[in-house]
Design an enzyme around this catalytic site. Structure first.
Site, mmCIF file in Angstrom:
data_model
loop_
_atom_site.group_PDB
_atom_site.id
_atom_site.type_symbol
_atom_site.label_atom_id
_atom_site.label_comp_id
_atom_site.label_asym_id
_atom_site.label_seq_id
_atom_site.Cartn_x
_atom_site.Cartn_y
_atom_site.Cartn_z
ATOM 1 N N CYS A 76 0.840 -1.198 0.000
ATOM 2 C CA CYS A 76 0.000 0.000 0.000
ATOM 3 C C CYS A 76 0.875 1.248 0.000
ATOM 4 O O CYS A 76 2.106 1.170 0.055
ATOM 5 C CB CYS A 76 -0.917 0.020 1.215
ATOM 6 S SG CYS A 76 -0.072 0.425 2.751
ATOM 7 N N CYS A 107 3.177 1.505 2.994
ATOM 8 C CA CYS A 107 4.411 0.717 2.849
ATOM 9 C C CYS A 107 5.421 1.483 2.001
ATOM 10 O O CYS A 107 6.602 1.580 2.335
ATOM 11 C CB CYS A 107 4.104 -0.625 2.186
ATOM 12 S SG CYS A 107 2.813 -1.601 2.958
ATOM 13 N N ASP A 140 7.188 20.756 -36.098
ATOM 14 C CA ASP A 140 8.267 20.985 -37.050
ATOM 15 C C ASP A 140 7.784 20.522 -38.427
ATOM 16 O O ASP A 140 6.872 19.702 -38.525
ATOM 17 C CB ASP A 140 9.498 20.195 -36.599
ATOM 18 C CG ASP A 140 10.603 20.225 -37.639
ATOM 19 O OD1 ASP A 140 11.002 21.338 -38.046
ATOM 20 O OD2 ASP A 140 11.051 19.140 -38.053
ATOM 21 N N ASP A 151 11.861 16.047 -35.046
ATOM 22 C CA ASP A 151 12.596 14.807 -35.291
ATOM 23 C C ASP A 151 14.102 14.995 -35.457
ATOM 24 O O ASP A 151 14.809 14.024 -35.705
ATOM 25 C CB ASP A 151 12.053 14.106 -36.534
ATOM 26 C CG ASP A 151 12.628 14.682 -37.824
ATOM 27 O OD1 ASP A 151 12.800 15.915 -37.890
ATOM 28 O OD2 ASP A 151 12.913 13.900 -38.751
ATOM 29 N N ASP A 209 15.617 20.408 -33.521
ATOM 30 C CA ASP A 209 14.384 20.455 -32.744
ATOM 31 C C ASP A 209 14.613 20.161 -31.266
ATOM 32 O O ASP A 209 13.742 20.443 -30.435
ATOM 33 C CB ASP A 209 13.376 19.430 -33.283
ATOM 34 C CG ASP A 209 13.013 19.693 -34.732
ATOM 35 O OD1 ASP A 209 12.830 20.875 -35.078
ATOM 36 O OD2 ASP A 209 12.918 18.727 -35.508
#
Length: 811
Positions: free
Chosen positions: A13, A16, A469, A688, A692
């Site tokens: 939980c 814990c 882009d 990409d 960028d």
């Protein structure tokens, strides 16, 4: 600073998780620690001069939870397999303990019926039991049980009490041992968690029952029945274990996507040794080894085809069902399926560097991360247990003081206090967020989205602007010949208006094909991107292409040379003017090409203009649909590019984008993202390339196009760098993945909020009911057994709600 991931076992939980995290954060030399309940791991950043992994493991073990040193050199595959094995072992243990506890609880229920009759608590007796559930059960089962097991009612009450004491003590020491040992460890560390609530609740009921068994006179002398709660203790332990078992089984389902990925890697491969093929474990393959792959087999490792050809199913990476043709020189990816033909590959990236291993590692890191919304649950869980313990004490005192005369005040007070402790368990809150993150990132992987973590997953849903882009994102990222315009020739002989003999139709071949073939023959000697587009266009048409002699390039203008005995010039208007070639016959066509954002390339044959080629970077087939989907989600779409305004506007029109920012360098892209953010926008950036990467890092959510141009390759530069800077990788190179990521994020956030709402509401309603606020008016008092069942089911409901994300389908 060094970072290490340590497997942790035994956490059930949020309490814990918090106990382990606090222990690590206070350990010497630890700079930061994050513990994840769902992945059962602790990620710790520490100063190696002041601490070490072994010290961190001991700090975890000191809290009562298990921990092991990470195995050096273990790949993501091996880590996931080890985690799956550990979870499978946990499930087996929980299954045995749950089954035994349920059986023991059933036995205790049956044995308690004649015991309660003997104590005078039969239905209609002088005094009803303090546990309403048991009172109802006793009245319902006593007649049939007496008929079936008459001997049981002849057993002395003392013998039944001591028998239940022995059974309960044994089950607490075996099936429930970890509750008590971890509660004691937490107490020694001045903390409290779920185990504290369970241990205190069941321990109080057991201790009360022991006193009632050993010294019943202490109760009867005061006119109070010597009630025992052994059946409640066993039922509580059994139901909590059942809840833990169901949670563990559900957690196993949440990591199903990871297990499927791991299973894609074959266990063995056939390595070429001399003239023979030797089957070896895939772990023993080295870079440079030649591996044979037969039809129907999975490709064992990443590599380059050196012999043979085939069609390979790469749908696990690209999402495309059509196999991809592979010949010598092409790259293949480990885990993909060889459909037809046989080939040999030379192994390149192996182990942790392979594409599949990197995907698995990214998913493991994402599923182990914490979403910002989880901080709310963590803060509440940190103070929840002490508050509940206090409420339990208040409940006991209130019931003891307010109980009616002859109403067994101590028994009722114990029952109500135990019910408060049990029903308030914070399991559901601890599971509310991480279960949703795990299922969502797994579903994202199925859709071709590698999401780096819960924070990125949460932020994506808040986006209101998407910046795209152009090159390689909206467009294919590689120049292509889109149109060929040839000159209309006059009838006659000689002069610049007469078709050169090299362009006369031959064997049905068109003038257009002849112009392209001669242009490609010249450009075979060039390394310019436009040259590659022209050569590829000729190859795609199956044209016979010659080789240029006396090739010369003119910087910024084009090239000229001799192809098949013909003088060929190819380039822009400046080159044509330099060679006195009149471009008038095709000027309108060239102007139209330029107006459409494409590049016109003139071709002259033997000193006469023959044609003009349109070369462009075409938009991806799915870009227009992707933009429409993004707009449908309420996002503004911006095209951001370093290209010329005219070209950018043309691409934007074709893709359906209305706002364009063109002619910007990498720092300009960052500035534009910052400008949008300063205006209060939440910005997502999709790109990409290297240029960028800064903007991807600056954006609230960066998304990298993971097309085949570098997704699984090492050292390819742009795409790899962009991917590292991004929060999400679109593995399929499909811009529609951006819309899917936003939609998945919004659905996940809705699921998280639902989970937290129901977890909080459950406690807000459940705790007062367990304390008995409804008893004065409605006579409703919640049994500890029902409280434990409700607590277990609340956790299961949260996990089940998160698992609904597996059915997510983006429009």
């Amino acid at each position: 600073m060094t970072t290490v991931r340590i497997p942790v076992s035994g956490m059930t939980c949020a309490g814990c998780q918090g106990t382990v995290q606090r222990a690590l954060q206070t350990a010497p030399g630890v700079l930061d620690a994050s513990v994840n309940l769902m992945t059962s791991t602790a990620t710790v950043a520490y100063d190696p001069s002041r601490s070490a992994p072994a010290t961190l493991v001991e700090a975890i073990r000191a809290t009562g939870y298990g921990a092991e040193l990470p195995v050096p050199g273990r790949t993501a595959f091996e880590e996931q397999e080890a985690q799956d094995q550990a979870l499978a072992g946990e499930l087996r243990e929980l299954r045995w303990k749950t089954g035994a506890s349920l059986a023991a609880a059933a036995v205790a229920m049956v044995a308690s019926a004649p015991l309660m009759v003997a104590m005078g608590h039969a239905a209609g007796g002088a005094m009803a039991t303090a546990d309403p559930l048991m009172g109802w059960v006793t009245g319902a089962i006593t007649p049939p049980l007496r008929a079936v097991l008459p001997w049981l009612y002849a057993v002395p009450a003392t013998a039944l009490s001591y028998g239940l004491l022995l059974l309960t003590t044994v089950m607490m020491a075996w099936a429930g041992r970890h509750f008590y040992s971890r509660a004691w460890t937490a107490f020694r560390h001045h903390s409290a968690d779920m185990n504290t609530l369970i241990a205190v609740g069941t321990g109080a009921a057991w201790a009360y029952s022991v006193v009632a068994t050993v010294a019943p006179g202490l109760f009867t002398s005061r006119g109070v029945a010597a009630d025992v709660y052994y059946e409640a203790v066993l039922a509580i332990i059994a139901l909590i274990l059942l809840g833990n078992f169901l949670e563990a089984r559900a957690r196993r389902r949440t990591s199903e996507a990871l297990r499927r990925l791991v299973s894609l890697q074959p266990a063995t491969a056939r390595v070429v040794r001399g003239d023979a093929e030797v089957e070896v474990p895939v772990e023993q393959i080295h870079a440079g080894d030649v591996v044979a792959v037969r039809p129907g087999e999975r490709v064992p490792v990443d590599g380059d085809v050196v012999a043979g050809s085939s069609a390979v199913d790469e749908s696990m990476v690209t999402g495309e069902s059509m196999p991809v043709a592979k010949v010598a020189g092409d790259r293949v990816i480990g885990g993909t399926i060889n459909r037809t033909g046989s080939f040999r590959l030379r192994a390149t990236t192996l182990g942790a560097d392979s594409m599949l291993a990197r995907i698995v590692q990214m998913m493991r890191e994402a599923q182990g991360s914490r979403a910002p919304i989880q901080r709310l649950a963590d803060r509440i869980s940190a103070v929840f247990v002490p508050v509940v313990l206090s409420l339990s004490v208040v409940t006991f005192v209130a019931w003891y003081l307010a109980a009616p005369a002859g109403g067994a005040p101590a028994a009722r007070a114990v029952a109500a206090a135990v019910a408060v402790l049990i029903i308030a368990c914070p399991c559901a809150m601890g599971l509310a967020v991480p279960t949703a993150v795990m299922v969502a990132t797994g579903k994202g992987a199925e859709l071709g989205l590698l999401i780096k973590g819960g924070e990125a997953l949460e932020r994506a849903g808040a986006l209101n602007v998407i910046v795209l882009d152009k090159t390689g994102t909206v467009t294919e990222g590689r120049p292509t010949v889109t149109d060929i315009h040839t000159r209309t020739w006059e009838t006659g002989s000689g002069g610049g208006n007469t078709m050169p003999a090299s362009l006369l139709s031959s064997g049905g071949e068109s003038t257009e094909a002849r112009v392209l073939a001669l242009a490609a023959g010249l450009e075979r000697s060039s390394e310019h991107p436009l040259a590659e587009a022209i050569v590829n266009a000729a190859a795609a048409r199956g044209l016979a292409v010659g080789r240029a002699d006396q090739f010369q390039s003119v910087t910024g203008q084009g090239a000229f040379g001799t192809v098949s005995g013909r003088a060929v010039s190819l380039g822009n208007g400046a080159l044509m003017a330099a060679y006195a070639v009149d471009v008038g016959p095709l000027r309108d066509a060239a102007d139209a090409i330029a107006a459409a954002g494409r590049t016109p390339v003139y071709v002259a044959i033997d000193g006469a203009l023959a044609g003009v080629l349109a070369v462009a970077d075409p938009i991806r087939p799915t870009s227009r649909e992707a933009v429409a989907r993004l707009r449908g989600l309420g996002l503004e779409v911006v095209l951001l590019t370093g290209d010329h305004e005219q070209t950018a506007q043309a691409i934007a029109r074709e893709a359906g984008i209305s706002r364009v920012v063109a002619g910007v360098l990498p720092d300009g892209k960052v500035a534009e993202v910052k400008r949008l953010q300063a205006g209060g926008q939440v910005v997502g950036m999709v790109g990409d390339g290297i240029n960028d990467a800064p903007a991807l890092a600056q954006a609230d959510v960066g998304m990298a196009m993971g097309s085949g141009r570098g997704l699984g390759e090492q050292g390819t530069g742009g795409t790899d760098i962009a991917r590292e800077a991004a929060d999400v990788t679109l593995m399929r190179g499909d811009l529609r993945g951006v819309a899917q990521a936003v939609a998945l994020s919004r659905r996940t956030m809705r699921t998280m909020r639902q989970n937290l709402f129901w977890a909080f509401l459950y406690n807000v309603i459940g705790i007062p009911v367990a304390a008995g606020v409804l008893y004065p008016v409605f006579g409703i008092l919640l049994s500890p057994i029902l409280a434990s069942a409700a607590m277990a089911m609340s956790s299961v409901s949260v996990v089940s709600n998160s698992l609904r994300l597996r059915t997510f389908r983006a429009a």
